[in-house]
Design an enzyme around this catalytic site. Structure first.
Site, PDB file in Angstrom:
ATOM      1  N   LYS A   1       0.846  -1.195   0.000  1.00 29.52           N
ATOM      2  CA  LYS A   1       0.000   0.000   0.000  1.00 29.52           C
ATOM      3  C   LYS A   1       0.882   1.246   0.000  1.00 29.52           C
ATOM      4  CE  LYS A   1      -1.740   2.749   2.987  1.00 29.52           C
ATOM      5  NZ  LYS A   1      -1.788   4.073   2.318  1.00 29.52           N
TER       6      LYS A   1
ATOM      7  N   SER B   1       6.109   6.881  10.092  1.00 23.99           N
ATOM      8  CA  SER B   1       6.345   7.559  11.370  1.00 23.99           C
ATOM      9  C   SER B   1       6.413   6.549  12.521  1.00 23.99           C
ATOM     10  CB  SER B   1       5.216   8.557  11.617  1.00 23.99           C
ATOM     11  OG  SER B   1       4.002   7.854  11.715  1.00 23.99           O
TER      12      SER B   1
ATOM     13  N   GLY C   1       4.310   3.170  13.102  1.00 22.24           N
ATOM     14  CA  GLY C   1       5.152   1.981  13.262  1.00 22.24           C
ATOM     15  C   GLY C   1       4.744   1.155  14.469  1.00 22.24           C
TER      16      GLY C   1
ATOM     17  N   GLU D   1      11.236   1.127   9.276  1.00 20.45           N
ATOM     18  CA  GLU D   1      12.101   2.269   8.950  1.00 20.45           C
ATOM     19  C   GLU D   1      11.338   3.507   9.370  1.00 20.45           C
ATOM     20  OE1 GLU D   1      15.043   2.202   7.480  1.00 20.45           O
ATOM     21  OE2 GLU D   1      15.163   0.461   6.159  1.00 20.45           O
TER      22      GLU D   1
ATOM     23  N   CYS E   1      13.557  11.383   5.749  1.00 16.50           N
ATOM     24  CA  CYS E   1      13.788  10.829   7.092  1.00 16.50           C
ATOM     25  C   CYS E   1      15.211  11.083   7.549  1.00 16.50           C
ATOM     26  CB  CYS E   1      13.494   9.341   7.083  1.00 16.50           C
ATOM     27  SG  CYS E   1      14.402   8.449   5.818  1.00 16.50           S
TER      28      CYS E   1
ATOM     29  N   GLU F   1      10.733  15.264  15.292  1.00 17.00           N
ATOM     30  CA  GLU F   1      10.923  15.332  13.846  1.00 17.00           C
ATOM     31  C   GLU F   1       9.898  16.303  13.252  1.00 17.00           C
ATOM     32  OE1 GLU F   1       9.805  11.892  11.411  1.00 17.00           O
ATOM     33  OE2 GLU F   1      11.744  12.107  10.434  1.00 17.00           O
TER      34      GLU F   1
HETATM   35  P1  NAP Z   1       2.817   7.750   8.361  1.00 17.63           P
HETATM   36  O1  NAP Z   1       1.667   8.587   8.690  1.00 17.63           O
HETATM   37  O2  NAP Z   1       3.326   6.796   9.357  1.00 17.63           O
HETATM   38  O3  NAP Z   1       2.407   6.997   7.006  1.00 17.63           O
HETATM   39  C1  NAP Z   1       3.226   6.055   6.389  1.00 17.63           C
HETATM   40  C2  NAP Z   1       2.361   5.026   5.690  1.00 17.63           C
HETATM   41  O4  NAP Z   1       1.583   4.326   6.661  1.00 17.63           O
HETATM   42  C3  NAP Z   1       1.356   5.630   4.716  1.00 17.63           C
HETATM   43  O5  NAP Z   1       1.196   4.758   3.626  1.00 17.63           O
HETATM   44  C4  NAP Z   1       0.098   5.685   5.549  1.00 17.63           C
HETATM   45  O6  NAP Z   1      -1.071   5.723   4.770  1.00 17.63           O
HETATM   46  C5  NAP Z   1       0.211   4.401   6.326  1.00 17.63           C
HETATM   47  N1  NAP Z   1      -0.583   4.349   7.550  1.00 17.63           N
HETATM   48  C6  NAP Z   1      -1.029   5.363   8.318  1.00 17.63           C
HETATM   49  N2  NAP Z   1      -1.748   4.894   9.363  1.00 17.63           N
HETATM   50  C7  NAP Z   1      -1.757   3.548   9.254  1.00 17.63           C
HETATM   51  C8  NAP Z   1      -2.320   2.488  10.025  1.00 17.63           C
HETATM   52  N3  NAP Z   1      -3.038   2.730  11.131  1.00 17.63           N
HETATM   53  N4  NAP Z   1      -2.127   1.217   9.627  1.00 17.63           N
HETATM   54  C9  NAP Z   1      -1.398   0.958   8.525  1.00 17.63           C
HETATM   55  N5  NAP Z   1      -0.843   1.919   7.744  1.00 17.63           N
HETATM   56  C10 NAP Z   1      -1.018   3.198   8.105  1.00 17.63           C
HETATM   57  O7  NAP Z   1       4.063   8.601   7.932  1.00 17.63           O
HETATM   58  P2  NAP Z   1       4.065   9.894   7.024  1.00 17.63           P
HETATM   59  O8  NAP Z   1       3.835  11.056   7.896  1.00 17.63           O
HETATM   60  O9  NAP Z   1       3.248   9.713   5.829  1.00 17.63           O
HETATM   61  O10 NAP Z   1       5.583   9.833   6.527  1.00 17.63           O
HETATM   62  C11 NAP Z   1       6.573  10.513   7.160  1.00 17.63           C
HETATM   63  C12 NAP Z   1       7.294   9.637   8.166  1.00 17.63           C
HETATM   64  O11 NAP Z   1       7.969   8.581   7.509  1.00 17.63           O
HETATM   65  C13 NAP Z   1       8.366  10.407   8.871  1.00 17.63           C
HETATM   66  O12 NAP Z   1       8.366  10.108  10.244  1.00 17.63           O
HETATM   67  C14 NAP Z   1       9.638   9.926   8.210  1.00 17.63           C
HETATM   68  O13 NAP Z   1      10.785  10.088   8.953  1.00 17.63           O
HETATM   69  C15 NAP Z   1       9.328   8.524   7.927  1.00 17.63           C
HETATM   70  N6  NAP Z   1      10.194   8.007   6.861  1.00 17.63           N
HETATM   71  C16 NAP Z   1      11.172   7.127   7.206  1.00 17.63           C
HETATM   72  C17 NAP Z   1      12.040   6.637   6.245  1.00 17.63           C
HETATM   73  C18 NAP Z   1      13.128   5.664   6.608  1.00 17.63           C
HETATM   74  O14 NAP Z   1      13.621   4.989   5.738  1.00 17.63           O
HETATM   75  N7  NAP Z   1      13.526   5.552   7.863  1.00 17.63           N
HETATM   76  C19 NAP Z   1      11.899   7.034   4.923  1.00 17.63           C
HETATM   77  C20 NAP Z   1      10.891   7.944   4.599  1.00 17.63           C
HETATM   78  C21 NAP Z   1      10.037   8.411   5.592  1.00 17.63           C
HETATM   79  P3  NAP Z   1      -1.795   7.117   4.342  1.00 17.63           P
HETATM   80  O15 NAP Z   1      -0.816   8.215   4.482  1.00 17.63           O
HETATM   81  O16 NAP Z   1      -2.199   6.851   2.951  1.00 17.63           O
HETATM   82  O17 NAP Z   1      -2.980   7.273   5.245  1.00 17.63           O
END
Ligand code: NAP
Ligand code: MG
Length: 496
Positions: free
Chosen positions: A184, A238, A242, A259, A293, A393
């Site tokens: 997804k 996030s 996670g 990650e 990230c 962050e």
């Molecule tokens: P996020 O809210 O955690 O979303 C990431 C993914 O998880 C999206 O596809 C989101 O779907 C999905 N998601 C959200 N709630 C969920 C749930 N309850 N169950 C299953 N999946 C769910 O993160 P974001 O704010 O979009 O992305 C930014 C974060 O990603 C930052 O913290 C960043 O540091 C981290 N990141 C880490 C890396 C790494 O390699 N360490 C790389 C890039 C980003 P929807 O958004 O479609 O709702």
């Protein structure tokens, strides 16, 4: 649907998939027929619609992946490798269109020559090198060895900030190992993943090996770790999400890697080459509008060069040009309204907490910015290590400067957050470089390097709350395998 928002030289029409997702060999709407709008963050215009899927669609994708699994697992490794190499070739042939598609949905200016083909070829090169070991045995009538086998149907959930690279990381490695996958993408940036899946089919990846289910995290996303027949999970996003993923995996005893985010320090020593450090640090926090990230968001600097460094960082930041991705700019908008509110809120928190805004600190003014989610690159000085802008962050172009007096203090401040993704050290002293490389609690350390660029095949992942497990390295395909020990005994004792 034709993208109307920008005058661009490259057409993405051939790769734009509107209103459908990939389950098995079919491009289908969601079971309910509901959709989600994908918008251009530079002007809030509609780019495309994607299916708003839920558990029923994930279930259908798991069925398709299960059907495809035995034949894909049993396809000889050389053939599997050559299919993935062909996929990389198609990605290379379509690199401009893919870059443009990703620019549109993420809102970033072009990143230049694409690294996606090289990223996938690195993975493809490992397909026929998945090896077990031979084992010593207690008696000569027995031989022992290990087999590396795929899990079966696996799942992944990726964020929106670099959807192409994230998609290939998880999908490439998982299918290289012989798994079939349900992935997804984020609702904000699903178009590049769908396009990459289309190219995978064109390259000969059999139907059902890759299934892309689009939708909201709380619906389609949550259904993936909750699914009892998905045997392994990869998640990038996030820490809060996670945790939810890990809880769901715990219920099904599903292994996973995470990650997560970062609050990466840039430790600058008095002898640092600032001509190299300053542009790299500013590029590191403004690339992708700080939505990386690995972004080095905290500058930890020796007090003797503090004032000079702040002046130079401010001057460099003022050179950053902000605007829509298709203009000649160096920084685009943030991805969506939520991020926009979040970043502006952190800027406010920094001001209220007593940090000094050196440059930026708000939104840019002018016709160019219209409806987009634009913020200014922002430099905060006199930040103390316990302030929220120094701990949390922000995921935006906001850089915080913290002055320190000793190497010990620098280490304590650099390590003093819950995160541990990346850390950089700027020095010309090899002694400092060695000590800091050991002392910093991070999955990646860069010496005179902002985001660990320039390394091929470096394992990537976090310490502490930045997650666990490593992707991208030589083990990335092995991580999607499980080990079986075989001991085989002769029916008759050998004669010597
Ligand atoms: P996020 O809210 O955690 O979303 C990431 C993914 O998880 C999206 O596809 C989101 O779907 C999905 N998601 C959200 N709630 C969920 C749930 N309850 N169950 C299953 N999946 C769910 O993160 P974001 O704010 O979009 O992305 C930014 C974060 O990603 C930052 O913290 C960043 O540091 C981290 N990141 C880490 C890396 C790494 O390699 N360490 C790389 C890039 C980003 P929807 O958004 O479609 O709702
Ligand atoms: Mg969007």
């Amino acid at each position: 649907m034709t993208i109307t928002s920008a005058s661009t030289s490259t057409s993405t029409d051939s790769l734009l998939i509107d209103g459908r997702q990939l389950i098995g060999r079919e491009w289908v709407p969601s079971a309910t027929g509901r959709t989600i709008d994908v918008i251009n963050p530079a002007n809030r215009e509609l780019l495309a619609r994607i299916p708003r899927s839920d558990a029923a669609d994930v279930d259908a994708a798991v069925e398709a992946a299960e059907q495809a699994f035995p034949a894909w697992r049993d396809t000889n490794a050389s053939v599997r490798a050559s299919i993935i190499f062909r996929w990389a070739d198609l990605i290379e042939q379509n690199a401009d269109e893919l870059d443009q598609l990703e620019s549109q949905e993420v809102g970033r200016p072009s990143w230049g020559p694409s690294r996606l083909p090289a990223q996938l070829r690195f993975i493809a090169g490992q397909v026929d090198k998945v090896q077990g070991v031979s084992l010593p045995t207690y008696s000569p009538d027995t031989i022992g060895f290990t087999l590396r086998e795929p899990y079966g149907v696996v799942g992944a959930i990726i964020p929106w900030n670099a959807p192409g690279a994230m998609f290939l990381n998880e999908v490439g490695a998982a299918i290289a190992a012989g798994n079939t996958i349900v992935i997804k993408p984020a609702e904000d940036a699903p178009l590049t993943p769908l396009a990459l899946a289309k190219l995978a089919l064109d390259a000969g990846v059999p139907a059902g090996v890759i299934n892309v289910v689009t939708g909201y995290g709380s619906e389609a996303g949550a259904a993936i770790p909750a699914h009892p027949r998905i045997r392994r999970i990869g998640f990038t996003g996030s820490p809060a999400t996670g945790s939810l993923i890990m809880e769901a995996c715990a219920r099904n005893l599903t292994p996973l890697h995470l990650e997560l985010g970062g609050k990466s320090p840039q430790v600058v020593f008095a002898d640092a080459d600032l001509d190299a450090a300053v542009p790299a640090m500013v590029a590191g926090i403004t690339l992708n509008t700080g939505q990386i990230c690995a972004a080095g968001s905290r500058v930890v600097v020796m007090r003797s060069i503090h004032a000079e460094l702040v002046d130079r960082l401010a001057a460099e930041m003022q050179k950053v040009t902000v605007g829509p991705w298709h203009q000649p700019v160096t920084m685009g908008p943030l991805i969506n309204e939520k991020q926009y509110d979040r970043v502006l809120n952190y800027i406010e928190l920094g001001k209220q907490g007593g940090a000094d805004v050196v440059t930026g600190g708000g939104v840019p003014q002018g016709d160019l910015y219209g409806n987009g989610f634009f913020v200014q690159p922002t430099l905060f000085d006199n930040v103390s290590p316990d302030m929220r802008i120094a701990q949390e962050e922000i995921f935006g172009p906001v850089l915080s400067v913290i002055a320190v007096d000793t190497e010990e203090e620098a280490i304590a401040v650099a390590n003093g957050t819950d995160y541990g993704l990346v850390a950089s050290v700027w020095t010309q002293d090899v002694g400092i470089a060695v000590r800091m490389s050991r002392a910093l609690n991070a999955g990646q350390v860069g010496v005179n390097n902002a985001i660990g660029a320039g390394v091929i095949g470096g394992p990537f992942g976090g310490y502490k709350n930045s997650g666990f497990g490593r992707t991208m390295g030589a083990d990335s395909v092995l991580n999607w395998t499980q080990v079986k020990t075989v001991s085989m005994r002769s029916a008759t004792l050998p004669q010597f």
